[in-house]
Scaffold this motif. Structure first.
Motif, PDB file in Angstrom:
ATOM      1  N   ASN A 153      -1.558   3.350   8.058  1.00  0.00           N
ATOM      2  CA  ASN A 153      -0.363   3.785   7.332  1.00  0.00           C
ATOM      3  C   ASN A 153      -0.266   3.057   6.000  1.00  0.00           C
ATOM      4  OD1 ASN A 153       2.747   2.890   6.814  1.00  0.00           O
ATOM      5  ND2 ASN A 153       2.620   5.013   7.477  1.00  0.00           N
ATOM      6  N   PHE A 154      -0.036   3.851   4.915  1.00  0.00           N
ATOM      7  CA  PHE A 154       0.237   3.304   3.586  1.00  0.00           C
ATOM      8  C   PHE A 154       1.625   3.759   3.156  1.00  0.00           C
ATOM      9  CE2 PHE A 154      -4.430   3.255   3.456  1.00  0.00           C
ATOM     10  CZ  PHE A 154      -4.657   1.978   2.963  1.00  0.00           C
ATOM     11  N   ARG A 155       2.353   2.863   2.500  1.00  0.00           N
ATOM     12  CA  ARG A 155       3.685   3.212   2.030  1.00  0.00           C
ATOM     13  C   ARG A 155       3.923   2.574   0.663  1.00  0.00           C
ATOM     14  NH1 ARG A 155       3.785  -0.648   5.793  1.00  0.00           N
ATOM     15  NH2 ARG A 155       4.927  -2.598   5.326  1.00  0.00           N
ATOM     16  N   THR A 156       4.751   3.233  -0.130  1.00  0.00           N
ATOM     17  CA  THR A 156       5.099   2.724  -1.452  1.00  0.00           C
ATOM     18  C   THR A 156       6.541   3.083  -1.757  1.00  0.00           C
ATOM     19  OG1 THR A 156       4.519   2.755  -3.801  1.00  0.00           O
ATOM     20  CG2 THR A 156       4.317   4.824  -2.600  1.00  0.00           C
ATOM     21  N   GLY A 157       7.167   2.285  -2.591  1.00  0.00           N
ATOM     22  CA  GLY A 157       8.550   2.540  -2.954  1.00  0.00           C
ATOM     23  C   GLY A 157       8.850   2.087  -4.365  1.00  0.00           C
ATOM     24  N   LEU A 158       9.616   2.903  -5.087  1.00  0.00           N
ATOM     25  CA  LEU A 158      10.067   2.587  -6.444  1.00  0.00           C
ATOM     26  C   LEU A 158      11.579   2.686  -6.481  1.00  0.00           C
ATOM     27  CD1 LEU A 158       7.477   4.679  -8.531  1.00  0.00           C
ATOM     28  CD2 LEU A 158       7.366   2.231  -7.997  1.00  0.00           C
ATOM     29  N   SER A 159      12.232   1.717  -7.099  1.00  0.00           N
ATOM     30  CA  SER A 159      13.682   1.711  -7.236  1.00  0.00           C
ATOM     31  C   SER A 159      14.026   1.359  -8.672  1.00  0.00           C
ATOM     32  CB  SER A 159      14.312   0.704  -6.269  1.00  0.00           C
ATOM     33  OG  SER A 159      15.719   0.635  -6.446  1.00  0.00           O
ATOM     34  N   TYR A 160      14.845   2.196  -9.312  1.00  0.00           N
ATOM     35  CA  TYR A 160      15.181   2.000 -10.726  1.00  0.00           C
ATOM     36  C   TYR A 160      16.690   2.111 -10.902  1.00  0.00           C
ATOM     37  CZ  TYR A 160      15.166   2.559 -15.803  1.00  0.00           C
ATOM     38  OH  TYR A 160      15.392   2.408 -17.153  1.00  0.00           O
ATOM     39  N   LYS A 161      17.270   1.103 -11.576  1.00  0.00           N
ATOM     40  CA  LYS A 161      18.700   1.087 -11.862  1.00  0.00           C
ATOM     41  C   LYS A 161      18.902   0.896 -13.362  1.00  0.00           C
ATOM     42  CE  LYS A 161      20.173  -0.739  -7.369  1.00  0.00           C
ATOM     43  NZ  LYS A 161      20.926  -1.804  -6.671  1.00  0.00           N
ATOM     44  N   PRO A 162      19.015   1.976 -14.121  1.00  0.00           N
ATOM     45  CA  PRO A 162      19.207   1.857 -15.572  1.00  0.00           C
ATOM     46  C   PRO A 162      20.585   1.311 -15.903  1.00  0.00           C
ATOM     47  CG  PRO A 162      19.406   4.143 -14.881  1.00  0.00           C
ATOM     48  CD  PRO A 162      18.968   3.380 -13.668  1.00  0.00           C
TER      49      PRO A 162
ATOM     50  N   MET B  71      18.058   5.341  -8.812  1.00  0.00           N
ATOM     51  CA  MET B  71      17.041   6.320  -8.452  1.00  0.00           C
ATOM     52  C   MET B  71      15.998   5.645  -7.576  1.00  0.00           C
ATOM     53  SD  MET B  71      16.586   8.226 -12.155  1.00  0.00           S
ATOM     54  CE  MET B  71      16.662   6.688 -13.070  1.00  0.00           C
ATOM     55  N   ASN B  72      15.587   6.315  -6.499  1.00  0.00           N
ATOM     56  CA  ASN B  72      14.618   5.771  -5.562  1.00  0.00           C
ATOM     57  C   ASN B  72      13.557   6.814  -5.233  1.00  0.00           C
ATOM     58  OD1 ASN B  72      15.839   3.013  -4.496  1.00  0.00           O
ATOM     59  ND2 ASN B  72      17.531   4.477  -4.660  1.00  0.00           N
ATOM     60  N   LEU B  73      12.314   6.352  -5.165  1.00  0.00           N
ATOM     61  CA  LEU B  73      11.190   7.201  -4.786  1.00  0.00           C
ATOM     62  C   LEU B  73      10.373   6.454  -3.738  1.00  0.00           C
ATOM     63  CD1 LEU B  73       9.285   9.657  -5.158  1.00  0.00           C
ATOM     64  CD2 LEU B  73       8.145   8.344  -6.965  1.00  0.00           C
TER      65      LEU B  73
ATOM     66  N   GLY C  98      34.486   6.780  -5.811  1.00  0.00           N
ATOM     67  CA  GLY C  98      33.682   7.828  -5.194  1.00  0.00           C
ATOM     68  C   GLY C  98      32.263   7.826  -5.709  1.00  0.00           C
ATOM     69  N   GLY C  99      31.577   8.922  -5.498  1.00  0.00           N
ATOM     70  CA  GLY C  99      30.197   9.035  -5.935  1.00  0.00           C
ATOM     71  C   GLY C  99      29.577  10.334  -5.488  1.00  0.00           C
ATOM     72  N   VAL C 100      28.410  10.638  -6.069  1.00  0.00           N
ATOM     73  CA  VAL C 100      27.631  11.817  -5.688  1.00  0.00           C
ATOM     74  C   VAL C 100      26.199  11.368  -5.440  1.00  0.00           C
ATOM     75  CG1 VAL C 100      29.064  13.522  -6.871  1.00  0.00           C
ATOM     76  CG2 VAL C 100      27.255  12.355  -8.131  1.00  0.00           C
ATOM     77  N   ARG C 101      25.534  12.038  -4.505  1.00  0.00           N
ATOM     78  CA  ARG C 101      24.176  11.684  -4.128  1.00  0.00           C
ATOM     79  C   ARG C 101      23.367  12.947  -3.866  1.00  0.00           C
ATOM     80  NH1 ARG C 101      27.842   8.509  -2.382  1.00  0.00           N
ATOM     81  NH2 ARG C 101      28.437  10.036  -0.813  1.00  0.00           N
ATOM     82  N   SER C 102      22.066  12.830  -4.101  1.00  0.00           N
ATOM     83  CA  SER C 102      21.142  13.914  -3.771  1.00  0.00           C
ATOM     84  C   SER C 102      19.918  13.317  -3.100  1.00  0.00           C
ATOM     85  CB  SER C 102      20.727  14.681  -5.029  1.00  0.00           C
ATOM     86  OG  SER C 102      20.027  13.842  -5.926  1.00  0.00           O
ATOM     87  N   ASN C 103      19.370  14.045  -2.147  1.00  0.00           N
ATOM     88  CA  ASN C 103      18.232  13.577  -1.377  1.00  0.00           C
ATOM     89  C   ASN C 103      17.256  14.728  -1.171  1.00  0.00           C
ATOM     90  OD1 ASN C 103      17.021  13.367   1.616  1.00  0.00           O
ATOM     91  ND2 ASN C 103      17.222  11.299   0.790  1.00  0.00           N
ATOM     92  N   PHE C 104      15.979  14.500  -1.517  1.00  0.00           N
ATOM     93  CA  PHE C 104      14.933  15.502  -1.334  1.00  0.00           C
ATOM     94  C   PHE C 104      13.817  14.886  -0.487  1.00  0.00           C
ATOM     95  CE2 PHE C 104      17.014  16.258  -5.359  1.00  0.00           C
ATOM     96  CZ  PHE C 104      17.253  17.620  -5.348  1.00  0.00           C
TER      97      PHE C 104
ATOM     98  N   ILE D  88       1.922  13.321   5.090  1.00  0.00           N
ATOM     99  CA  ILE D  88       2.389  12.790   3.800  1.00  0.00           C
ATOM    100  C   ILE D  88       3.876  13.109   3.665  1.00  0.00           C
ATOM    101  CG2 ILE D  88       2.142  12.848   1.299  1.00  0.00           C
ATOM    102  CD1 ILE D  88      -0.740  13.770   1.716  1.00  0.00           C
ATOM    103  N   THR D  89       4.669  12.083   3.406  1.00  0.00           N
ATOM    104  CA  THR D  89       6.109  12.249   3.239  1.00  0.00           C
ATOM    105  C   THR D  89       6.540  11.580   1.940  1.00  0.00           C
ATOM    106  OG1 THR D  89       6.454  12.236   5.632  1.00  0.00           O
ATOM    107  CG2 THR D  89       8.377  11.855   4.251  1.00  0.00           C
ATOM    108  N   ILE D  90       7.300  12.320   1.130  1.00  0.00           N
ATOM    109  CA  ILE D  90       7.836  11.802  -0.130  1.00  0.00           C
ATOM    110  C   ILE D  90       9.353  12.008  -0.118  1.00  0.00           C
ATOM    111  CG2 ILE D  90       7.835  11.984  -2.644  1.00  0.00           C
ATOM    112  CD1 ILE D  90       4.979  13.011  -2.464  1.00  0.00           C
ATOM    113  N   ILE D  91      10.089  10.953  -0.397  1.00  0.00           N
ATOM    114  CA  ILE D  91      11.551  11.004  -0.383  1.00  0.00           C
ATOM    115  C   ILE D  91      12.071  10.578  -1.751  1.00  0.00           C
ATOM    116  CG2 ILE D  91      13.653  10.143   0.712  1.00  0.00           C
ATOM    117  CD1 ILE D  91      12.005   9.523   3.184  1.00  0.00           C
ATOM    118  N   VAL D  92      12.931  11.420  -2.342  1.00  0.00           N
ATOM    119  CA  VAL D  92      13.528  11.150  -3.648  1.00  0.00           C
ATOM    120  C   VAL D  92      15.042  11.080  -3.485  1.00  0.00           C
ATOM    121  CG1 VAL D  92      13.784  11.927  -6.034  1.00  0.00           C
ATOM    122  CG2 VAL D  92      11.638  12.365  -4.794  1.00  0.00           C
ATOM    123  N   ASN D  93      15.649   9.999  -3.989  1.00  0.00           N
ATOM    124  CA  ASN D  93      17.100   9.813  -3.912  1.00  0.00           C
ATOM    125  C   ASN D  93      17.660   9.545  -5.299  1.00  0.00           C
ATOM    126  OD1 ASN D  93      17.896   9.633  -0.896  1.00  0.00           O
ATOM    127  ND2 ASN D  93      16.079   8.328  -1.034  1.00  0.00           N
TER     128      ASN D  93
END
Length: 573
Positions: free
Chosen positions: A521-530, A542-544, A34-40, A563-568
């Motif tokens: 249009n400008f876009r950026t993305g960060l993805s981190y997997k500790p 974690m994704n931004l 299973g798993g849990v997720r959050s999205n803003f 302006i749109t910012i998405i945090v996962n």
């Protein structure tokens, strides 16, 4: 513990979807995931009305308990717009399996063939047994429940009799030969309705369908497939009860409304070394019907031919296909239609790292209304005749080179044209032949093109690239052109645990050669997997992502920006 697991498995058998009884009592009988997720999502606009919520969020999760291959999924979702929860204990069917046996119990379905039974749920039970080269299957149950007339709801169009059905099939699969025999039976119960339905189109029906399929491989280069089906349908078993008669061992209840019709298809494939050809023919009689399908097409004939070639040690491959379809097989309908489809594709490896592909397709259809014979009236024009053509041509060329620093370039282009013609068309041939051009019926032309270049940095340090694309449309003399460049780049740091993506696009739109819109249009993305967690406990990610869009003004109105910012955040175990 093992006895407890067996008890849980037996209790869950009533609700689970598919159970492998061979795993009962083994170590891997029970598994949990299973798993849990959050999205803003943050959204902000400038110089325009805020149509979206400034902040939206959702928390969700899932837990799946698998017992002997029976999955019991639990899910939940909680957000600023609502919440939901699902659990597996309202399932309507079970599919326990054991070795070569598989059963279906509840509200479920099985598949025989398109001509017999396919895609309809039944309430009952089915069984499949597949020993070696043989396969047996059977089912029985209710196909449709009775629906009484409700004067308050006035559901005269949904009233139906209760319909029962059953079927069985046996199949043999050999190395060079195979065959399958299918039988399907369905019948309505006239006594299932308590009140008179007063719907002349609703009648109690009886149907039996028999299908025989076969396939054979000859000389290792020839493959033959064929199927023939016969349907015996009684459209109204109450139409003439004095003439009702049961025959074929009671499988058919027949009277003056009973008809018999056939459907069959055959295909022949020949493949030898570098070339091959396939031919397929299908014919479904105008009145062919089976009660084992929700919707069934009849009164049609299909012919398809598919040749293919491989040249220069498979470096050049050419495949073609053409097909013809028509209806009104008995020439008794007031209208008829014909359709032609043709396509060809070419792929080639020109030199090392360079590949070329070309694709062409042409579709045309012609529908004609046959005027009814009348000795006192001759129609002067038939404006219901309709002819439609569609032509598509596309190509792509790609080239990759480099060892330490790998590069790739690609170019794609396509052209499509569609046209509709109506009027007194005497006849129409395939692919637009035998049709005179009418100045009032202008075709729609669409052109697209794109070129891209990407550079892959050594040791996986990242990549950069650029591209330019264009789209041109001409509709009834009105033109639209979309064109613009784009840039993108990506890299990873901290042993590839952190990934960074950047990109920008600029597009302009010209309507009738005048600037009507342009957007940056400008876009950026960060993805981190500790990796501070042991993998046996799961993974965390974690994704931004951010996006900024500026729509420039071409009139007196101000520029509009968004302006749109998405945090996962996600955790999986």
């Amino acid at each position: 513990m093992r006895r407890l697991c067996m008890l849980i498995s037996i209790l869950c058998f009533q609700h689970a979807y598919g159970q492998n009884l061979e795993k009962i009592g083994k170590e891997d009988m029970v598994q949990v995931s299973g798993g849990v997720r959050s999205n803003f999502v943050f959204n902000h606009t400038l110089n325009q009305e805020q149509f979206r919520d400034p902040l939206s969020w959702v928390f969700s999760g899932n837990l799946t308990v698998t017992i002997a291959d029976l999955a019991l999924p639990f899910t939940f979702s909680y957000s600023n717009t609502g919440r939901s929860f699902t659990q597996p204990f309202n399932m309507t069917a079970v599919h326990p399996t054991y070795k070569k046996w598989k059963s279906h119990i509840g509200i479920t379905s099985m598949s025989f063939s398109p001509y017999t039974y396919s895609g309809i749920n039944f309430t009952g039970a089915g069984l499949e047994y597949t020993p070696d080269k043989w396969a047996f299957k059977a089912f029985g149950g209710r196909l449709k429940k009775a629906i009484e007339f409700d004067s308050d709801a006035n559901n005269i169009n949904t009233v139906s009799y209760s319909r029962m059905g059953f079927g069985f099939g046996t199949e043999y699969k050999g190395k060079t030969f195979g065959t399958e025999l299918l039988l399907f039976k369905a019948y309505d119960n006239p006594g299932s309705l308590d009140f008179y339905h007063n719907n002349p189109e609703l009648t109690a029906k009886d149907n039996m369908v028999i299908s025989l399929k076969g396939n054979a491989s000859l000389f290792k280069v020839l493959r033959l497939n064929a199927e023939i089906a016969s349907s015996i349908l009684t459209r109204d078993i109450l139409a003439d009860q004095s003439s009702n008669a049961a025959f074929l061992g009671g499988l058919v209840q027949g009277n003056r409304t009973t008809t018999t019709s056939q459907a069959y298809n055959a295909s022949l494939d020949y493949r030898y070394k570098t070339y091959g050809v396939g031919v397929k023919y299908e014919r479904i009689a105008p009145d062919y019907t089976t009660l084992g399908a929700v919707y069934f097409n009849n009164d049609l004939e299909n012919i398809t031919v598919n040749p293919s070639f491989s040249l220069f040690k498979n470096k050049v491959n050419l495949s073609m296909s053409t097909g013809y379809q028509r209806n009104n097989l008995n020439a008794q309908n007031a209208s008829e239609s014909k359709r032609w489809i043709g396509n060809a594709s070419l792929s080639a490896q020109l030199i090392k790292g360079m590949s070329l592909s070309l694709n062409y397709s042409n579709m045309s259809s012609f529908s004609r209304r046959n005027p009814l014979a009348d000795p006192f009236y001759t129609p002067l024009g038939d404006t219901l005749n309709y002819y439609q053509t569609s032509v598509n041509l596309s190509s792509s060329l790609s080239y990759s080179f480099g060892e330490k620093i790998k590069q790739a370039m690609s170019a794609t282009a396509s052209y499509s044209q569609s046209q509709n013609i109506t009027g007194r068309l005497e006849d129409a041939a395939a692919f637009g032949f035998n049709i005179e051009q009418n100045d009032s019926e202008v075709p729609v032309d669409v052109y697209t093109g794109m070129f891209s270049h990407s550079i892959q940095l050594p040791e996986g340090k990242g990549a950069i690239g650029w591209m330019v694309n264009a789209n041109y449309t001409d509709v009834l003399g009105s033109t639209n052109l979309f064109v613009g460049p784009g840039l993108n780049g990506s890299t990873s740091v901290n042993d590839k645990k952190l990934s960074i993506n950047l990109g920008a696009n600029y597009n302009s739109q010209f309507t009738n050669e005048e600037l009507s819109n342009h957007v940056l249009n400008f876009r950026t993305g960060l993805s981190y997997k500790p990796d501070f967690l042991d993998k046996k406990y799961g993974t965390l990610s974690m994704n931004l992502n951010g996006n900024w869009t500026n729509r420039f003004s071409v009139t007196s109105a101000p520029n509009t920006q968004n302006i749109t910012i998405i945090v996962n955040l996600a955790y999986q175990f």
